[in-house]
Design a protein around this motif. Sequence first.
Motif, PDB file in Angstrom:
ATOM      1  N   GLY A  49      -7.063   2.723  85.705  1.00  0.00           N
ATOM      2  CA  GLY A  49      -7.633   4.053  85.574  1.00  0.00           C
ATOM      3  C   GLY A  49      -7.764   4.818  86.870  1.00  0.00           C
ATOM      4  O   GLY A  49      -8.418   5.860  86.925  1.00  0.00           O
ATOM      5  N   ARG A  50      -7.106   4.333  87.918  1.00  0.00           N
ATOM      6  CA  ARG A  50      -7.244   4.984  89.224  1.00  0.00           C
ATOM      7  C   ARG A  50      -6.638   6.379  89.255  1.00  0.00           C
ATOM      8  O   ARG A  50      -7.214   7.297  89.851  1.00  0.00           O
ATOM      9  CB  ARG A  50      -6.590   4.124  90.308  1.00  0.00           C
ATOM     10  N   THR A  51      -5.483   6.560  88.643  1.00  0.00           N
ATOM     11  CA  THR A  51      -4.852   7.876  88.639  1.00  0.00           C
ATOM     12  C   THR A  51      -5.683   8.871  87.837  1.00  0.00           C
ATOM     13  O   THR A  51      -5.881  10.012  88.255  1.00  0.00           O
ATOM     14  CB  THR A  51      -3.424   7.796  88.068  1.00  0.00           C
ATOM     15  N   ALA A  52      -6.194   8.448  86.696  1.00  0.00           N
ATOM     16  CA  ALA A  52      -7.044   9.314  85.874  1.00  0.00           C
ATOM     17  C   ALA A  52      -8.299   9.710  86.648  1.00  0.00           C
ATOM     18  O   ALA A  52      -8.720  10.873  86.619  1.00  0.00           O
ATOM     19  CB  ALA A  52      -7.421   8.610  84.576  1.00  0.00           C
ATOM     20  N   GLN A  53      -8.884   8.780  87.350  1.00  0.00           N
ATOM     21  CA  GLN A  53     -10.083   9.075  88.132  1.00  0.00           C
ATOM     22  C   GLN A  53      -9.764  10.037  89.269  1.00  0.00           C
ATOM     23  O   GLN A  53     -10.552  10.934  89.576  1.00  0.00           O
ATOM     24  CB  GLN A  53     -10.700   7.781  88.680  1.00  0.00           C
ATOM     25  N   ALA A  54      -8.600   9.891  89.882  1.00  0.00           N
ATOM     26  CA  ALA A  54      -8.193  10.802  90.949  1.00  0.00           C
ATOM     27  C   ALA A  54      -7.995  12.216  90.404  1.00  0.00           C
ATOM     28  O   ALA A  54      -8.398  13.198  91.046  1.00  0.00           O
ATOM     29  CB  ALA A  54      -6.915  10.300  91.606  1.00  0.00           C
ATOM     30  N   LEU A  55      -7.391  12.338  89.224  1.00  0.00           N
ATOM     31  CA  LEU A  55      -7.233  13.659  88.594  1.00  0.00           C
ATOM     32  C   LEU A  55      -8.596  14.295  88.347  1.00  0.00           C
ATOM     33  O   LEU A  55      -8.804  15.477  88.632  1.00  0.00           O
ATOM     34  CB  LEU A  55      -6.489  13.532  87.265  1.00  0.00           C
ATOM     35  N   ARG A  56      -9.520  13.518  87.820  1.00  0.00           N
ATOM     36  CA  ARG A  56     -10.865  14.044  87.546  1.00  0.00           C
ATOM     37  C   ARG A  56     -11.549  14.494  88.838  1.00  0.00           C
ATOM     38  O   ARG A  56     -12.201  15.539  88.873  1.00  0.00           O
ATOM     39  CB  ARG A  56     -11.714  12.976  86.860  1.00  0.00           C
ATOM     40  N   THR A  57     -11.382  13.730  89.899  1.00  0.00           N
ATOM     41  CA  THR A  57     -12.017  14.057  91.174  1.00  0.00           C
ATOM     42  C   THR A  57     -11.478  15.356  91.746  1.00  0.00           C
ATOM     43  O   THR A  57     -12.239  16.207  92.211  1.00  0.00           O
ATOM     44  CB  THR A  57     -11.808  12.908  92.180  1.00  0.00           C
ATOM     45  N   VAL A  58     -10.162  15.532  91.705  1.00  0.00           N
ATOM     46  CA  VAL A  58      -9.555  16.748  92.245  1.00  0.00           C
ATOM     47  C   VAL A  58      -9.993  17.973  91.449  1.00  0.00           C
ATOM     48  O   VAL A  58     -10.348  19.003  92.024  1.00  0.00           O
ATOM     49  CB  VAL A  58      -8.014  16.624  92.270  1.00  0.00           C
ATOM     50  N   VAL A  59      -9.989  17.870  90.136  1.00  0.00           N
ATOM     51  CA  VAL A  59     -10.375  19.012  89.297  1.00  0.00           C
ATOM     52  C   VAL A  59     -11.851  19.336  89.483  1.00  0.00           C
ATOM     53  O   VAL A  59     -12.235  20.507  89.585  1.00  0.00           O
ATOM     54  CB  VAL A  59     -10.033  18.739  87.817  1.00  0.00           C
ATOM     55  N   LYS A  60     -12.695  18.323  89.564  1.00  0.00           N
ATOM     56  CA  LYS A  60     -14.124  18.576  89.778  1.00  0.00           C
ATOM     57  C   LYS A  60     -14.378  19.210  91.135  1.00  0.00           C
ATOM     58  O   LYS A  60     -15.221  20.092  91.265  1.00  0.00           O
ATOM     59  CB  LYS A  60     -14.925  17.276  89.657  1.00  0.00           C
ATOM     60  N   ALA A  61     -13.640  18.775  92.158  1.00  0.00           N
ATOM     61  CA  ALA A  61     -13.808  19.349  93.491  1.00  0.00           C
ATOM     62  C   ALA A  61     -13.399  20.816  93.495  1.00  0.00           C
ATOM     63  O   ALA A  61     -14.051  21.657  94.123  1.00  0.00           O
ATOM     64  CB  ALA A  61     -12.985  18.567  94.507  1.00  0.00           C
ATOM     65  N   ALA A  62     -12.327  21.143  92.787  1.00  0.00           N
ATOM     66  CA  ALA A  62     -11.904  22.541  92.703  1.00  0.00           C
ATOM     67  C   ALA A  62     -12.914  23.365  91.907  1.00  0.00           C
ATOM     68  O   ALA A  62     -13.134  24.542  92.207  1.00  0.00           O
ATOM     69  CB  ALA A  62     -10.524  22.627  92.060  1.00  0.00           C
ATOM     70  N   ALA A  63     -13.538  22.780  90.918  1.00  0.00           N
ATOM     71  CA  ALA A  63     -14.521  23.487  90.099  1.00  0.00           C
ATOM     72  C   ALA A  63     -15.794  23.797  90.872  1.00  0.00           C
ATOM     73  O   ALA A  63     -16.462  24.801  90.617  1.00  0.00           O
ATOM     74  CB  ALA A  63     -14.850  22.673  88.860  1.00  0.00           C
ATOM     75  N   VAL A  64     -16.129  22.960  91.833  1.00  0.00           N
ATOM     76  CA  VAL A  64     -17.332  23.177  92.634  1.00  0.00           C
ATOM     77  C   VAL A  64     -17.220  24.488  93.409  1.00  0.00           C
ATOM     78  O   VAL A  64     -18.202  25.206  93.572  1.00  0.00           O
ATOM     79  CB  VAL A  64     -17.575  21.983  93.588  1.00  0.00           C
ATOM     80  N   LYS A  65     -16.008  24.825  93.845  1.00  0.00           N
ATOM     81  CA  LYS A  65     -15.811  26.083  94.572  1.00  0.00           C
ATOM     82  C   LYS A  65     -16.158  27.283  93.701  1.00  0.00           C
ATOM     83  O   LYS A  65     -16.654  28.289  94.197  1.00  0.00           O
ATOM     84  CB  LYS A  65     -14.359  26.194  95.039  1.00  0.00           C
ATOM     85  N   ASP A  66     -15.897  27.181  92.403  1.00  0.00           N
ATOM     86  CA  ASP A  66     -16.197  28.265  91.472  1.00  0.00           C
ATOM     87  C   ASP A  66     -17.581  28.121  90.839  1.00  0.00           C
ATOM     88  O   ASP A  66     -17.929  28.880  89.942  1.00  0.00           O
ATOM     89  CB  ASP A  66     -15.157  28.305  90.348  1.00  0.00           C
ATOM     90  N   LYS A  67     -18.329  27.115  91.296  1.00  0.00           N
ATOM     91  CA  LYS A  67     -19.664  26.820  90.757  1.00  0.00           C
ATOM     92  C   LYS A  67     -19.606  26.633  89.238  1.00  0.00           C
ATOM     93  O   LYS A  67     -20.401  27.178  88.487  1.00  0.00           O
ATOM     94  CB  LYS A  67     -20.651  27.906  91.138  1.00  0.00           C
ATOM     95  N   ARG A  68     -18.631  25.834  88.806  1.00  0.00           N
ATOM     96  CA  ARG A  68     -18.456  25.512  87.392  1.00  0.00           C
ATOM     97  C   ARG A  68     -18.551  24.008  87.218  1.00  0.00           C
ATOM     98  O   ARG A  68     -18.365  23.257  88.171  1.00  0.00           O
ATOM     99  CB  ARG A  68     -17.085  25.986  86.898  1.00  0.00           C
ATOM    100  N   ARG A  69     -18.848  23.614  85.996  1.00  0.00           N
ATOM    101  CA  ARG A  69     -18.920  22.196  85.660  1.00  0.00           C
ATOM    102  C   ARG A  69     -17.754  21.884  84.736  1.00  0.00           C
ATOM    103  O   ARG A  69     -17.660  22.437  83.639  1.00  0.00           O
ATOM    104  CB  ARG A  69     -20.241  21.918  84.968  1.00  0.00           C
ATOM    105  N   VAL A  70     -16.862  21.017  85.194  1.00  0.00           N
ATOM    106  CA  VAL A  70     -15.637  20.737  84.455  1.00  0.00           C
ATOM    107  C   VAL A  70     -15.484  19.231  84.255  1.00  0.00           C
ATOM    108  O   VAL A  70     -15.711  18.449  85.170  1.00  0.00           O
ATOM    109  CB  VAL A  70     -14.404  21.285  85.211  1.00  0.00           C
ATOM    110  N   PHE A  71     -15.093  18.856  83.032  1.00  0.00           N
ATOM    111  CA  PHE A  71     -14.821  17.466  82.705  1.00  0.00           C
ATOM    112  C   PHE A  71     -13.381  17.353  82.232  1.00  0.00           C
ATOM    113  O   PHE A  71     -12.865  18.264  81.589  1.00  0.00           O
ATOM    114  CB  PHE A  71     -15.759  16.964  81.596  1.00  0.00           C
ATOM    115  N   VAL A  72     -12.736  16.232  82.529  1.00  0.00           N
ATOM    116  CA  VAL A  72     -11.358  16.003  82.111  1.00  0.00           C
ATOM    117  C   VAL A  72     -11.345  14.822  81.135  1.00  0.00           C
ATOM    118  O   VAL A  72     -11.829  13.741  81.460  1.00  0.00           O
ATOM    119  CB  VAL A  72     -10.444  15.698  83.319  1.00  0.00           C
ATOM    120  N   ASP A  73     -10.798  15.069  79.949  1.00  0.00           N
ATOM    121  CA  ASP A  73     -10.606  14.019  78.957  1.00  0.00           C
ATOM    122  C   ASP A  73      -9.116  13.859  78.722  1.00  0.00           C
ATOM    123  O   ASP A  73      -8.393  14.841  78.565  1.00  0.00           O
ATOM    124  CB  ASP A  73     -11.263  14.379  77.619  1.00  0.00           C
ATOM    125  N   ILE A  74      -8.662  12.628  78.682  1.00  0.00           N
ATOM    126  CA  ILE A  74      -7.275  12.339  78.338  1.00  0.00           C
ATOM    127  C   ILE A  74      -7.266  11.953  76.870  1.00  0.00           C
ATOM    128  O   ILE A  74      -7.845  10.933  76.500  1.00  0.00           O
ATOM    129  CB  ILE A  74      -6.693  11.245  79.232  1.00  0.00           C
TER     130      ILE A  74
END
Length: 77
Positions: A49-74
């Motif tokens: 699950g390392r790649t999935a976790q990396a995807l979630r981390t990148v998307v969450k980090a980008a969402a912090v800039k917009d002050k949004r809360r984002v979750f990624v489900d596969i």
Amino acid sequence: MKELLEYLARGLVEHPEGVSVNEVEDDGSTVLELSVAQDDYGNVIGRGGRTAQALRTVVKAAAVKDKRRVFVDIVDT
């Protein structure tokens, strides 16, 4: 965020045309549902699950800039 997740996922899979992201608003947060071709789930999830976790981390980090809360489900299609 949706475009970022699509871009990252298309780079990981063998069938980029099979990548789709559905955006769902839920209680002030956003859920991004990622689905890929059946053969590509292993590439997106990765070993342990390392790649999935990396995807979630990148998307969450980008969402912090917009002050949004984002979750990624596969999701399975």
